[in-house]
Design a protein around this motif. Structure first.
Motif, PDB file in Angstrom:
ATOM      1  N   GLY A  43       0.863  -0.921  -0.082  1.00 36.35           N
ATOM      2  CA  GLY A  43      -0.080  -0.201   0.292  1.00 36.35           C
ATOM      3  C   GLY A  43       0.802   1.566   0.036  1.00 36.35           C
ATOM      4  O   GLY A  43       2.904   1.249  -0.261  1.00 36.35           O
ATOM      5  N   LYS A  44       0.044   2.224   0.555  1.00 39.16           N
ATOM      6  CA  LYS A  44       1.154   3.515   0.763  1.00 39.16           C
ATOM      7  C   LYS A  44       1.784   3.565   2.795  1.00 39.16           C
ATOM      8  O   LYS A  44       0.301   4.008   2.986  1.00 39.16           O
ATOM      9  CB  LYS A  44       0.754   5.010  -0.002  1.00 39.16           C
ATOM     10  N   PRO A  92       3.196   5.862   8.734  1.00 42.15           N
ATOM     11  CA  PRO A  92       3.867   6.228   9.526  1.00 42.15           C
ATOM     12  C   PRO A  92       4.599   5.108   9.846  1.00 42.15           C
ATOM     13  O   PRO A  92       3.622   3.924   9.686  1.00 42.15           O
ATOM     14  CB  PRO A  92       3.643   6.785  10.923  1.00 42.15           C
ATOM     15  N   VAL A  93       5.433   5.042  10.485  1.00 44.32           N
ATOM     16  CA  VAL A  93       6.057   3.417  11.097  1.00 44.32           C
ATOM     17  C   VAL A  93       6.745   3.332  12.119  1.00 44.32           C
ATOM     18  O   VAL A  93       7.230   4.251  12.590  1.00 44.32           O
ATOM     19  CB  VAL A  93       8.063   3.232   9.652  1.00 44.32           C
ATOM     20  N   ALA A  94       6.668   2.882  12.613  1.00 49.08           N
ATOM     21  CA  ALA A  94       6.508   2.193  13.712  1.00 49.08           C
ATOM     22  C   ALA A  94       7.868   2.271  14.417  1.00 49.08           C
ATOM     23  O   ALA A  94       8.286   0.863  15.199  1.00 49.08           O
ATOM     24  CB  ALA A  94       5.705   1.946  14.945  1.00 49.08           C
ATOM     25  N   PHE A  95       8.895   2.366  14.003  1.00 43.94           N
ATOM     26  CA  PHE A  95      10.508   1.875  14.384  1.00 43.94           C
ATOM     27  C   PHE A  95      11.172   3.611  14.716  1.00 43.94           C
ATOM     28  O   PHE A  95      11.063   4.821  14.717  1.00 43.94           O
ATOM     29  CB  PHE A  95      10.841   2.047  13.145  1.00 43.94           C
ATOM     30  N   ASP A  96      11.526   3.479  16.004  1.00 40.76           N
ATOM     31  CA  ASP A  96      12.959   3.938  16.797  1.00 40.76           C
ATOM     32  C   ASP A  96      14.318   2.986  16.485  1.00 40.76           C
ATOM     33  O   ASP A  96      14.473   2.851  17.160  1.00 40.76           O
ATOM     34  CB  ASP A  96      12.228   4.396  17.866  1.00 40.76           C
ATOM     35  N   PRO A  97      15.759   4.207  15.899  1.00 43.26           N
ATOM     36  CA  PRO A  97      16.355   3.091  15.981  1.00 43.26           C
ATOM     37  C   PRO A  97      17.050   3.612  17.019  1.00 43.26           C
ATOM     38  O   PRO A  97      18.171   2.715  16.862  1.00 43.26           O
ATOM     39  CB  PRO A  97      17.477   4.360  14.941  1.00 43.26           C
ATOM     40  N   GLU A  98      16.889   4.478  17.788  1.00 46.65           N
ATOM     41  CA  GLU A  98      17.610   4.037  19.420  1.00 46.65           C
ATOM     42  C   GLU A  98      17.469   3.266  20.330  1.00 46.65           C
ATOM     43  O   GLU A  98      18.188   3.013  21.058  1.00 46.65           O
ATOM     44  CB  GLU A  98      17.068   5.681  19.853  1.00 46.65           C
ATOM     45  N   LYS A  99      16.416   2.515  20.028  1.00 52.89           N
ATOM     46  CA  LYS A  99      15.970   1.181  20.797  1.00 52.89           C
ATOM     47  C   LYS A  99      16.221  -0.216  20.142  1.00 52.89           C
ATOM     48  O   LYS A  99      16.531   0.068  19.008  1.00 52.89           O
ATOM     49  CB  LYS A  99      14.238   1.428  20.706  1.00 52.89           C
ATOM     50  N   SER A 100      16.603  -0.744  20.712  1.00 50.80           N
ATOM     51  CA  SER A 100      16.822  -2.435  20.627  1.00 50.80           C
ATOM     52  C   SER A 100      15.636  -2.460  20.086  1.00 50.80           C
ATOM     53  O   SER A 100      14.244  -2.832  20.492  1.00 50.80           O
ATOM     54  CB  SER A 100      17.282  -3.277  22.000  1.00 50.80           C
ATOM     55  N   GLN A 101      15.483  -3.786  18.453  1.00 53.45           N
ATOM     56  CA  GLN A 101      14.392  -3.922  18.007  1.00 53.45           C
ATOM     57  C   GLN A 101      14.699  -4.938  18.159  1.00 53.45           C
ATOM     58  O   GLN A 101      15.196  -6.209  17.811  1.00 53.45           O
ATOM     59  CB  GLN A 101      14.832  -3.839  16.223  1.00 53.45           C
ATOM     60  N   ARG A 102      13.648  -5.425  19.244  1.00 59.32           N
ATOM     61  CA  ARG A 102      13.430  -6.976  20.361  1.00 59.32           C
ATOM     62  C   ARG A 102      12.551  -7.977  19.665  1.00 59.32           C
ATOM     63  O   ARG A 102      12.415  -9.393  19.437  1.00 59.32           O
ATOM     64  CB  ARG A 102      13.414  -6.969  21.629  1.00 59.32           C
ATOM     65  N   GLN A 103      11.190  -7.342  19.127  1.00 59.77           N
ATOM     66  CA  GLN A 103      10.259  -7.970  18.829  1.00 59.77           C
ATOM     67  C   GLN A 103      10.342  -8.609  17.404  1.00 59.77           C
ATOM     68  O   GLN A 103      11.355  -8.318  16.871  1.00 59.77           O
ATOM     69  CB  GLN A 103       9.084  -6.495  18.134  1.00 59.77           C
ATOM     70  N   GLU A 104       9.750  -9.342  16.633  1.00 63.39           N
ATOM     71  CA  GLU A 104      10.183 -10.753  15.890  1.00 63.39           C
ATOM     72  C   GLU A 104       9.310  -9.768  14.627  1.00 63.39           C
ATOM     73  O   GLU A 104       9.593  -9.940  13.556  1.00 63.39           O
ATOM     74  CB  GLU A 104       9.501 -11.612  15.867  1.00 63.39           C
ATOM     75  N   TYR A 105       8.711  -8.368  14.688  1.00 65.25           N
ATOM     76  CA  TYR A 105       8.146  -7.529  13.468  1.00 65.25           C
ATOM     77  C   TYR A 105       8.706  -6.078  13.521  1.00 65.25           C
ATOM     78  O   TYR A 105       8.740  -5.831  15.192  1.00 65.25           O
ATOM     79  CB  TYR A 105       6.433  -8.231  12.996  1.00 65.25           C
ATOM     80  N   VAL A 106       7.912  -5.622  13.337  1.00 66.82           N
ATOM     81  CA  VAL A 106       8.117  -3.874  12.434  1.00 66.82           C
ATOM     82  C   VAL A 106       6.479  -3.605  12.211  1.00 66.82           C
ATOM     83  O   VAL A 106       5.982  -3.859  11.560  1.00 66.82           O
ATOM     84  CB  VAL A 106       8.434  -3.263  11.980  1.00 66.82           C
ATOM     85  N   ARG A 107       5.920  -2.217  13.320  1.00 66.14           N
ATOM     86  CA  ARG A 107       4.943  -2.128  12.487  1.00 66.14           C
ATOM     87  C   ARG A 107       4.941  -0.821  11.449  1.00 66.14           C
ATOM     88  O   ARG A 107       6.212   0.195  12.026  1.00 66.14           O
ATOM     89  CB  ARG A 107       4.140  -1.646  13.427  1.00 66.14           C
ATOM     90  N   ALA A 108       3.694  -0.762  10.539  1.00 70.35           N
ATOM     91  CA  ALA A 108       3.595   0.492   9.314  1.00 70.35           C
ATOM     92  C   ALA A 108       2.145   0.829   9.558  1.00 70.35           C
ATOM     93  O   ALA A 108       1.352  -0.565   8.736  1.00 70.35           O
ATOM     94  CB  ALA A 108       4.866  -0.187   8.579  1.00 70.35           C
ATOM     95  N   GLN A 109       1.518   1.874   9.299  1.00 69.24           N
ATOM     96  CA  GLN A 109       0.707   2.083   9.014  1.00 69.24           C
ATOM     97  C   GLN A 109       0.623   2.288   7.340  1.00 69.24           C
ATOM     98  O   GLN A 109       1.080   2.868   6.966  1.00 69.24           O
ATOM     99  CB  GLN A 109       0.097   2.935  10.034  1.00 69.24           C
ATOM    100  N   VAL A 110      -0.388   1.725   6.511  1.00 65.92           N
ATOM    101  CA  VAL A 110      -0.314   1.087   4.967  1.00 65.92           C
ATOM    102  C   VAL A 110      -1.959   2.052   5.229  1.00 65.92           C
ATOM    103  O   VAL A 110      -3.139   1.450   5.711  1.00 65.92           O
ATOM    104  CB  VAL A 110      -0.038   0.250   4.536  1.00 65.92           C
ATOM    105  N   LYS A 111      -1.778   2.845   3.747  1.00 67.75           N
ATOM    106  CA  LYS A 111      -3.151   3.203   3.597  1.00 67.75           C
ATOM    107  C   LYS A 111      -3.324   2.358   2.302  1.00 67.75           C
ATOM    108  O   LYS A 111      -2.822   2.200   1.114  1.00 67.75           O
ATOM    109  CB  LYS A 111      -2.835   4.735   3.127  1.00 67.75           C
ATOM    110  N   MET A 112      -4.398   1.171   2.493  1.00 69.19           N
ATOM    111  CA  MET A 112      -4.693   0.413   1.435  1.00 69.19           C
ATOM    112  C   MET A 112      -5.668   0.389   0.546  1.00 69.19           C
ATOM    113  O   MET A 112      -7.101   1.660   0.618  1.00 69.19           O
ATOM    114  CB  MET A 112      -4.836  -1.118   1.974  1.00 69.19           C
TER     115      MET A 112
END
Length: 108
Positions: free
Chosen positions: A43-44, A47-67
């Motif tokens: 989609g488009k 926003p992306v729920a990503f913070d490069p300053e924090k440790s990425q410990r989850q198995e996924y990353v969330r993004a809001q997409v206009k479908m």
């Protein structure tokens, strides 16, 4: 949710914002730009729920997409990586989409 208008444009009520969980992103591509690009494949990305300053410990990353509601939901995409890295299958899980199994995305 779109506000009603008397003379709607041609794409009125054709798009809906959804939160998408993106899984199996290669470690070297764990950046906001790469995640936005992966969101744009379904989609488009808004926003992306990503913070490069924090440790990425989850198995996924969330993004809001206009479908676009006329397009089917993609469960996965094969991404060809540069050089000798080969390719990887990235998985998409759509949050709060009714009438779909959350784990396998099949119709219920």
């Amino acid at each position: 949710m779109e506000r009603w208008v008397e003379n709607p444009p041609s794409d009125f009520l054709q798009f809906v914002p959804l939160w998408v969980q993106i899984k199996h992103i290669p470690v070297n591509y764990d950046s906001e730009k790469a995640i936005t690009t992966l969101g744009d494949l379904v989609g488009k990305a808004i926003p992306v729920a990503f913070d490069p300053e924090k440790s990425q410990r989850q198995e996924y990353v969330r993004a809001q997409v206009k479908m676009n509601i006329a397009n089917p939901l993609n469960k996965s995409r094969i991404i060809n990586l540069p050089k000798e890295c080969g390719s990887v299958e990235v998985l998409y899980f759509y949050e709060r989409v009714q009438k779909r199994c959350y784990h396998c995305q099949s119709d219920s």
